[in-house]
Enzyme design. Structure first.
Site, short mmCIF file in Angstrom:
data_model
loop_
_atom_site.label_atom_id
_atom_site.label_comp_id
_atom_site.label_asym_id
_atom_site.label_seq_id
_atom_site.Cartn_x
_atom_site.Cartn_y
_atom_site.Cartn_z
N ASP A 294 0.82 -1.21 0.00
CA ASP A 294 0.00 0.00 0.00
C ASP A 294 0.85 1.26 0.00
OD1 ASP A 294 0.68 -1.02 2.54
OD2 ASP A 294 -0.71 0.33 3.52
N ASP B 145 7.30 3.92 2.87
CA ASP B 145 7.59 5.08 3.71
C ASP B 145 9.10 5.09 3.99
OD1 ASP B 145 7.79 6.82 5.96
OD2 ASP B 145 5.68 6.53 6.41
N ARG C 82 -9.14 1.82 7.90
CA ARG C 82 -8.74 1.04 6.72
C ARG C 82 -9.88 0.97 5.69
NH1 ARG C 82 -3.89 -1.85 7.85
NH2 ARG C 82 -3.69 -2.51 10.01
C1 PRP Z 1 2.63 -0.02 7.02
C2 PRP Z 1 2.29 0.01 5.55
C3 PRP Z 1 3.51 -0.58 4.89
C4 PRP Z 1 4.63 -0.12 5.81
C5 PRP Z 1 5.36 1.03 5.18
O1 PRP Z 1 2.39 -1.33 7.51
O2 PRP Z 1 1.15 -0.79 5.28
O3 PRP Z 1 3.46 -1.98 4.89
O4 PRP Z 1 4.01 0.28 7.04
O5 PRP Z 1 6.30 1.56 6.07
P1 PRP Z 1 7.87 1.47 5.88
O6 PRP Z 1 8.21 1.76 4.46
O7 PRP Z 1 8.36 2.55 6.82
O8 PRP Z 1 8.32 0.12 6.32
P2 PRP Z 1 2.22 -1.66 9.07
O9 PRP Z 1 3.51 -2.09 9.64
O10 PRP Z 1 1.54 -0.50 9.73
O11 PRP Z 1 1.26 -2.93 9.07
P3 PRP Z 1 -0.19 -3.01 8.42
O12 PRP Z 1 -0.02 -3.10 6.95
O13 PRP Z 1 -0.77 -4.24 9.01
O14 PRP Z 1 -0.93 -1.77 8.83
MG MG Z 2 -0.26 -0.09 9.84
MN MN Z 3 1.71 -2.76 5.82
#
Ligand code: PRP
Ligand code: MG
Ligand code: MN
Length: 177
Positions: free
Chosen positions: A101, A104, A166
């Protein structure tokens, strides 16, 4: 407890749908002739995006999921990516598209791509709906990106803030009030 906030729309459901249609065409071109593309959604955030993307993909497709988590309920990345659920299927010799998704800091996608590359897929590509390039801590970019966005805390279309929001059909930004 969370501070009170409102959500301002940033990318409409309509623009997301239009962008996914274009991306699906590019991906179908890249993987044309594949026997079966394994589309891997990274749970939980990608569940909405992968659902819309595969329905626009004119290719034989298998869907699998991998759960990676780095944020938990926090607003900051822990930089420690945990694999909470692995793929069900084997990917050796297969064409694989990882669906995320948002990229970051990049820790999640980088970790997952390294993990999957070690399993020797034939082709391994990645797509992210959103990219926040200014936040990057590890050098990684998805092969396809839906939208580049500024450093705002976004929710919706699969993306959560402390597991909320979500289910919003659009991408919104969190504004504390
Ligand atoms: C969020 C998002 C990405 C990740 C991006 O996942 O969905 O997978 O963080 O961040 P990064 O590039 O800094 O690693 P999260 O860990 O919140 O889990 P989720 O998808 O279950 O919400
Ligand atoms: Mg998350
Ligand atoms: Mn994630």
């Amino acid at each position: 407890a969370e501070r009170p906030y409102v959500i301002d729309e940033m990318i409409s459901a309509k623009s997301i749908a239009a962008r996914i249609e274009a991306l699906a065409h590019e991906i179908a071109g890249e993987f044309a002739g594949t026997d079966k593309l394994v589309v891997v959604g990274l749970l939980r955030g990608s569940f909405v995006f992968i659902a819309d993307l595969v329905r626009e993909l004119d290719l034989p497709v298998e869907v699998d999921f991998l759960e990676a988590s780095s944020y938990g309920n926090a607003m900051e990345s822990s930089r420690e990516v945990r694999i909470l659920k692995d793929l069900r299927g084997e990917i050796e010799g297969r064409d694989v598209l990882v669906v995320e998704d948002i990229v970051d800091t990049g820790h999640t996608l980088a970790h997952v791509m390294t993990l999957l590359r070690a399993r020797r897929p034939r082709r391994l590509r990645s797509i992210a709906l959103l990219d926040k390039p200014t936040r990057r801590e590890v050098e990684i970019h998805a092969d396809w990106t839906g939208f580049e966005i500024p450093d705002e805390f976004v929710v919706g279309y699969g993306i959560d803030y402390a597991q909320h929001n979500r289910n919003l059909p659009y991408i919104g930004k969190v504004r504390f009030v």
